[in-house]
Design a protein around this motif. Structure first.
Motif, PDB file in Angstrom:
ATOM      1  N   ILE A 220      10.279 -12.625  20.812  1.00 43.82           N
ATOM      2  CA  ILE A 220       8.836 -12.539  20.563  1.00 43.82           C
ATOM      3  C   ILE A 220       8.510 -12.759  19.093  1.00 43.82           C
ATOM      4  O   ILE A 220       7.652 -13.579  18.744  1.00 43.82           O
ATOM      5  N   PHE A 221       9.211 -12.063  18.210  1.00 52.07           N
ATOM      6  CA  PHE A 221       8.860 -12.107  16.790  1.00 52.07           C
ATOM      7  C   PHE A 221       9.394 -13.355  16.091  1.00 52.07           C
ATOM      8  O   PHE A 221       8.760 -13.853  15.160  1.00 52.07           O
ATOM      9  N   ASP A 222      10.540 -13.868  16.513  1.00 55.65           N
ATOM     10  CA  ASP A 222      11.066 -15.081  15.895  1.00 55.65           C
ATOM     11  C   ASP A 222      10.176 -16.285  16.148  1.00 55.65           C
ATOM     12  O   ASP A 222      10.091 -17.203  15.328  1.00 55.65           O
ATOM     13  N   PHE A 223       9.502 -16.287  17.300  1.00 51.15           N
ATOM     14  CA  PHE A 223       8.673 -17.429  17.671  1.00 51.15           C
ATOM     15  C   PHE A 223       7.176 -17.122  17.551  1.00 51.15           C
ATOM     16  O   PHE A 223       6.341 -17.876  18.050  1.00 51.15           O
ATOM     17  N   GLY A 224       6.839 -16.012  16.902  1.00 50.42           N
ATOM     18  CA  GLY A 224       5.439 -15.698  16.654  1.00 50.42           C
ATOM     19  C   GLY A 224       4.602 -15.524  17.902  1.00 50.42           C
ATOM     20  O   GLY A 224       3.431 -15.950  17.948  1.00 50.42           O
ATOM     21  N   GLN A 226       3.464 -12.685  19.200  1.00 55.93           N
ATOM     22  CA  GLN A 226       2.925 -11.328  19.249  1.00 55.93           C
ATOM     23  C   GLN A 226       1.603 -11.247  20.017  1.00 55.93           C
ATOM     24  O   GLN A 226       1.327 -10.256  20.696  1.00 55.93           O
ATOM     25  N   GLY A 227       0.754 -12.247  19.868  1.00 56.83           N
ATOM     26  CA  GLY A 227      -0.550 -12.216  20.534  1.00 56.83           C
ATOM     27  C   GLY A 227      -1.466 -11.188  19.899  1.00 56.83           C
ATOM     28  O   GLY A 227      -1.459 -10.972  18.693  1.00 56.83           O
ATOM     29  N   GLU A 233      -6.655  -4.807  19.942  1.00 55.76           N
ATOM     30  CA  GLU A 233      -6.941  -6.165  20.409  1.00 55.76           C
ATOM     31  C   GLU A 233      -7.180  -7.178  19.289  1.00 55.76           C
ATOM     32  O   GLU A 233      -7.667  -8.281  19.536  1.00 55.76           O
ATOM     33  N   GLU A 234      -6.824  -6.823  18.067  1.00 59.55           N
ATOM     34  CA  GLU A 234      -6.895  -7.797  16.989  1.00 59.55           C
ATOM     35  C   GLU A 234      -5.690  -8.727  17.065  1.00 59.55           C
ATOM     36  O   GLU A 234      -4.616  -8.348  17.531  1.00 59.55           O
ATOM     37  N   GLU A 235      -5.869  -9.975  16.594  1.00 62.73           N
ATOM     38  CA  GLU A 235      -4.781 -10.936  16.593  1.00 62.73           C
ATOM     39  C   GLU A 235      -3.678 -10.448  15.649  1.00 62.73           C
ATOM     40  O   GLU A 235      -3.934 -10.051  14.515  1.00 62.73           O
ATOM     41  N   MET A 236      -2.446 -10.465  16.140  1.00 64.41           N
ATOM     42  CA  MET A 236      -1.310 -10.029  15.334  1.00 64.41           C
ATOM     43  C   MET A 236      -0.828 -11.184  14.473  1.00 64.41           C
ATOM     44  O   MET A 236      -0.657 -12.304  14.972  1.00 64.41           O
ATOM     45  N   ARG A 237      -0.591 -10.928  13.199  1.00 59.42           N
ATOM     46  CA  ARG A 237      -0.111 -11.950  12.280  1.00 59.42           C
ATOM     47  C   ARG A 237       1.327 -11.660  11.863  1.00 59.42           C
ATOM     48  O   ARG A 237       1.663 -10.530  11.526  1.00 59.42           O
TER      49      ARG A 237
END
Length: 323
Positions: A220-224, A226-227, A233-237
């Motif tokens: 999930i984190f290696d390929f960004g 997160q959603g 419900e804010e976009e995860m950066r």
């Protein structure tokens, strides 16, 4: 001096030894590797402690332990408090069960003698005090007599442990728990994959039990991927603050660490500072805070451990950058 930040260890324990020759002789210690430490106490491997080196008390057996400590320092604090319950600052004076009636030459209170009943009662007490009651701990018993002493105290006291604190038993082949290499316990299993699969020898010494969870986080984190935060419900950066992942298989819910904490505390731990558990807003499954923190700290502080667990080779560029 720079502070070394390490992930939550795969295993760190505070254990209780009992002499198989003289049951009144008890010893309390801490270790990340109970089988190896027991072998040291029994003189099979170099190390051990002077207080357990007397041949007349060997072999020792590891009758109980507490696991789940977030660091070596945390385990040492608990070990010291359990060894010195008469003066530990973690126990309010009004709650002390152990009282010193003698003083040493330097004027300090002399440590009261230990008995199985006193150790069990003080263990129960320490698991309830504010310093430790919300830690992700688990209590293990490997001897029926010791567990019976625990149960006797638990039934006698009106104070109860938090319901979510696990207390597990494993009495398989108790006689071999002494770590005697000549016992039946030293025989290989039919598949040849190990010597022990029970008691202290069944405890995981590495991160293998959370391998799938760690792999999910890496994907999930290696390929960004997160959603949006499952709570706010804010976009995860990527790289923006600490982000934690749901522990449940099949759920890819990610949220800000602060959001997870507020969500858990609001849903059942109001008034507390550190959560214990809660429910994932996405999959509705139960999530244990300690397990979530183990993956998070491993991901952000233990890349070498992650690579070893997932059997990955680090790119040469990453190795040079790390150097």
């Amino acid at each position: 001096m720079a502070v070394q930040c390490k992930p939550i260890p795969a295993l760190y324990t505070v254990y209780i030894l009992r002499s198989t020759v003289r049951h009144a002789s008890l010893y309390i210690g801490s270790t990340p590797n109970p089988p190896r430490r027991l072998s040291q106490h029994n003189g099979l491997v170099r190390g051990g402690a002077a207080r357990t080196s007397r041949a007349t008390l060997r072999p020792w057996e590891m009758v109980a332990l507490v696991s789940g400590f977030p660091s070596m320092t945390a385990a040492l604090k608990f070990e010291w408090a359990l060894t010195n319950p008469h003066i530990s600052v973690h126990i309010p004076s009004s709650s002390r069960l152990a009282v010193s009636t003698q003083v040493k030459a330097n004027g300090q209170p002399r440590r009261p003698s230990k008995s199985l009943a006193s150790v069990m009662s003080n263990l129960h007490l320490l698991l309830r005090v504010p310093s430790f009651e919300r830690w992700p701990l688990k209590v293990h018993f490997f001897n029926r007599d010791v567990f019976s002493a625990w149960e006797k105290w638990r039934a006698a006291t009106t104070e109860q442990l938090r319901p979510s604190l696990p207390v597990v038993t494993d009495f398989g082949r108790e006689a071999a728990a002494s770590g005697n290499e000549t016992s039946e316990a030293a025989h290989e299993t039919p598949d040849g994959r190990g010597l022990h699969t029970w008691g202290i020898h069944a405890l995981p010494l590495d991160y293998e039990p959370i391998k799938e969870y760690v792999a999910k986080g890496q994907e999930i984190f290696d390929f960004g991927r997160q959603g949006r935060c499952v709570v706010c419900e804010e976009e995860m950066r990527a790289g923006k603050g600490l982000q934690a992942l749901c522990t449940n298989t099949g759920c890819d819910g990610v949220g800000h660490l602060s959001c997870w904490g507020r969500h858990f505390l609001a849903s059942g731990d109001a008034g507390s500072v550190v959560p214990v558990s809660g429910q994932c807003p996405k999959c509705q499954g139960a999530v244990h805070w300690g397990e979530m923190m183990r993956e998070l700290t491993l991901r952000v502080r233990g890349q070498k451990d992650v690579d070893k667990l997932l059997r990955r080779k680090r790119p040469s560029g990453a190795k040079k950058a790390a150097a």
